[in-house]
Design an enzyme around this catalytic site. Structure first.
Site, PDB file in Angstrom:
ATOM      1  N   GLU A 146       0.821  -1.219   0.000  1.00  0.00           N
ATOM      2  CA  GLU A 146       0.000   0.000   0.000  1.00  0.00           C
ATOM      3  C   GLU A 146       0.856   1.270   0.000  1.00  0.00           C
ATOM      4  O   GLU A 146       0.537   2.230  -0.682  1.00  0.00           O
ATOM      5  CB  GLU A 146      -0.915  -0.029   1.225  1.00  0.00           C
ATOM      6  CG  GLU A 146      -1.848   1.147   1.399  1.00  0.00           C
ATOM      7  CD  GLU A 146      -3.033   1.142   0.452  1.00  0.00           C
ATOM      8  OE1 GLU A 146      -3.194   0.208  -0.353  1.00  0.00           O
ATOM      9  OE2 GLU A 146      -3.822   2.108   0.525  1.00  0.00           O
TER      10      GLU A 146
ATOM     11  N   THR B 102     -12.339   7.039 -12.908  1.00  0.00           N
ATOM     12  CA  THR B 102     -11.297   6.577 -11.982  1.00  0.00           C
ATOM     13  C   THR B 102     -11.620   5.203 -11.395  1.00  0.00           C
ATOM     14  O   THR B 102     -10.758   4.567 -10.795  1.00  0.00           O
ATOM     15  CB  THR B 102     -11.044   7.623 -10.878  1.00  0.00           C
ATOM     16  OG1 THR B 102      -9.799   7.327 -10.242  1.00  0.00           O
ATOM     17  CG2 THR B 102     -12.166   7.634  -9.853  1.00  0.00           C
TER      18      THR B 102
END
Ligand SMILES: *[C@@H]1O[C@H](CO)[C@@H](O)[C@H](O)[C@H]1NC(C)=O
Ligand SMILES: *[C@@H]1O[C@H](CO)[C@@H](O)[C@H](O)[C@H]1NC(C)=O
Ligand SMILES: *[C@@H]1O[C@H](CO)[C@@H](O)[C@H](O)[C@H]1NC(C)=O
Length: 509
Positions: A361, A499
């Site tokens: 992440e 997106t």
């Protein structure tokens, strides 16, 4: 706009026919889709997200069935007509005026509104089916209007900059937030403009355009520390920026992404958005591009706090490679394509260096061009990080993987731009790693640690809806032949992806 005079054509041609190996891979992608879809259908139908281990669900997106809506476009593109029919029948039953929980304008726009408008464009266009009535498809636009009419109260603030947080209890009202974010306020324009263009009602687009003016003409100047790169929080009351801390990652990312995408959507109306994207791109190359001390050949994009770079990059930020490539193709600026390919290669390293083959992440490195004793350039703090950094060129600051698409998304753009089979292999390797590491129970699960393998991944028992909208779509499309929906290397796109990877039909295409 600056354009280079030399436009280098990619050497390799895009494959035009599917080989047996590719069609075997496409079938394998379909198997993973069907398995996790069936888990959702059986244990979480009509709810937002599957919990694949406990075979239960979460209603984290207002309980309107986020996974069903997010999966629709991918099911259309994969030709899974039974799944498509199931979802279409479900969508007409959603009551978009009722929910017990706080609504995010941003999440609702990119997943639900984007998902329905995209499916409408696909089914009215290249994926038109003679066995579906116009009425069955029109429901997508009708429900989009119902949803947007309930959401538009968000713009009823003193500045017109939307309050991202809403309640329907039962009348729609804003939460009264002091602040909003660059990404949440700046990732509405494509979906709301499309809704205006499809309905002929200009109000939707105009509400967002008014808000977007605060983002395109940022104030005060000190919160735009580099040209085109701004802080990430804004005051709802007056539309000024509240800080000067930003990045291409979470909180800011898709605002920058949509600048070039709006120019693709309609180059006549959104020229200024393109100009702002170019300013942002130039500043990013000049001030944020960074190379780690142990692997100087890698390129990452730093975050910033004022004019001081911070050497962190994220899985979310890894979409930037694809966005630079897209901008380069459309503006015929090979420098942007090349920079995007460098970023994509950097993000690829974050996948190949972990035990699971999946990138983390958040990660950090030491910049090779900044003094090693500078306050913003300290090295790894533990022996394990130091050891890892030697070969990897980064060390892990947050080891989760929550089924995000951004690295595969950039491989997709890299493949479409170059035709280089290497990017298909990178995408396939990533997909196999994700399937191997995250498959559990009735679907796939987010994990806490990309360094744990062999079924020992620390599962979160949570399957995000964007697994279907994004990961499954980008892996399917990168392996597929050219088609209307695919990104075009000559920059003449018929669709542009929101997106959440929902393809929206380019105006007039
Ligand atoms: C807009 O906000 C004002 C002031 O808070 C309120 O009086 C009005 O009813 C709101 N309008 C809508 C359409 O919600
Ligand atoms: C905008 O609003 C914030 C929060 O109320 C305030 O601190 C700031 O001074 C205001 N800026 C301007 C230019 O009015
Ligand atoms: C995905 O995982 C399943 C279950 O472990 C396996 O049967 C299948 O072959 C895998 N597919 C790919 C593409 O790796």
């Amino acid at each position: 706009m600056k354009t280079s005079t030399v436009w280098l054509l990619p050497l390799a041609a895009l494959a035009t026919t599917t080989t047996a190996a590719e069609s075997a891979k496409l079938n394998a992608v379909e198997e993973v889709f069907r398995r996790s879809w069936n888990g959702y259908r059986e244990h979480a139908w009509g709810h937002d997200s599957l919990r694949p281990i406990s075979n239960s669900y979460a209603d984290d997106r207002n309980g309107w069935g986020a996974t069903a809506v997010d999966a629709l476009g991918t099911a259309i593109i994969m030709g899974l007509d039974d799944v498509v029919d199931d979802i279409l029948n479900y969508i007409k039953t959603i009551d978009f005026s009722k929910t017990d929980t706080e609504i995010s304008l941003f999440e609702t726009t990119i997943r639900y509104l984007g998902g329905m408008l995209s499916a409408y464009d696909l089914l009215k266009g290249p994926y038109k089916r003679s066995d579906l009535s116009a009425k069955a498809v029109n429901v997508l636009l009708e429900q989009s209007v119902v949803l947007a009419d309930n959401l538009k109260v968000a713009f009823n603030t003193t500045s017109g900059l939307p309050d991202n947080n809403l309640f329907f209890d039962p009348e729609p009202r804003v939460a009264g937030s002091w602040e909003t974010g660059l990404a949440v306020a700046g990732t509405l324009i494509l979906e709301w403009e499309r809704l205006s263009d499809l309905t002929g009602d200009r109000e939707y687009g105009n509400l967002v355009k008014r808000a977007e003016n605060y983002l395109l003409n940022p104030q005060p100047p000190e919160n735009e520390p580099f040209p085109g790169l701004m802080g990430s929080r804004l005051f709802v009351e007056n539309g000024t920026f509240a800080d000067n801390i930003g990045s291409w990652g979470g909180g800011s990312d898709s605002f920058y992404e949509y600048l070039i995408k709006m120019y693709i959507y309609d180059p006549d109306r959104f020229e200024f958005y393109r100009d702002r994207w170019v300013v942002t791109a130039e500043s990013s190359i000049e001030y944020l591009a960074s190379h780690p001390t142990t692997r100087p050949e890698l390129t990452f994009l730093a975050m910033f706090s004022g004019t001081e770079p911070q050497f962190y990059f994220s899985h979310l930020g890894c979409f930037s490679g694809g966005n630079f490539i897209l901008g380069g193709l459309v503006l015929k600026e090979q420098r942007y394509v090349d920079f995007g390919l460098d970023l994509t290669a950097g993000c690829h390293e974050t996948y190949v260096q972990t035990s699971s083959g999946i990138g983390p992440e958040l990660f950090q490195w030491q910049d090779k061009d900044t003094p090693l004793d500078a306050g913003n350039n300290h090295g790894p703090e533990t022996d394990a990080q130091r050891e890892f950094y030697k070969d990897a060129g980064f060390w892990i600051m947050n080891s989760q993987y929550v089924l995000r698409p951004e690295v595969i998304e950039s491989y997709y753009y890299a493949y479409r731009a170059t035709g280089d089979e290497m990017y298909r292999e990178w995408a396939w390797d990533a997909f196999v790693s994700i399937n191997r590491t995250c498959s559990v129970g009735s679907g796939l699960s987010a994990i806490n640690n990309v360094m744990l393998v062999d079924g020992k991944a620390d599962y979160q028992d949570f399957q995000e809806s964007f697994l279907f909208a994004e990961v499954m779509k980008y892996i399917y499309l990168i392996l597929s032949d050219d088609s209307d929906v695919q990104v075009k290397k000559d920059g003449k796109n018929l669709f542009v992806f929101n997106t959440e990877a929902h393809p929206i039909k380019v105006l007039g295409s």
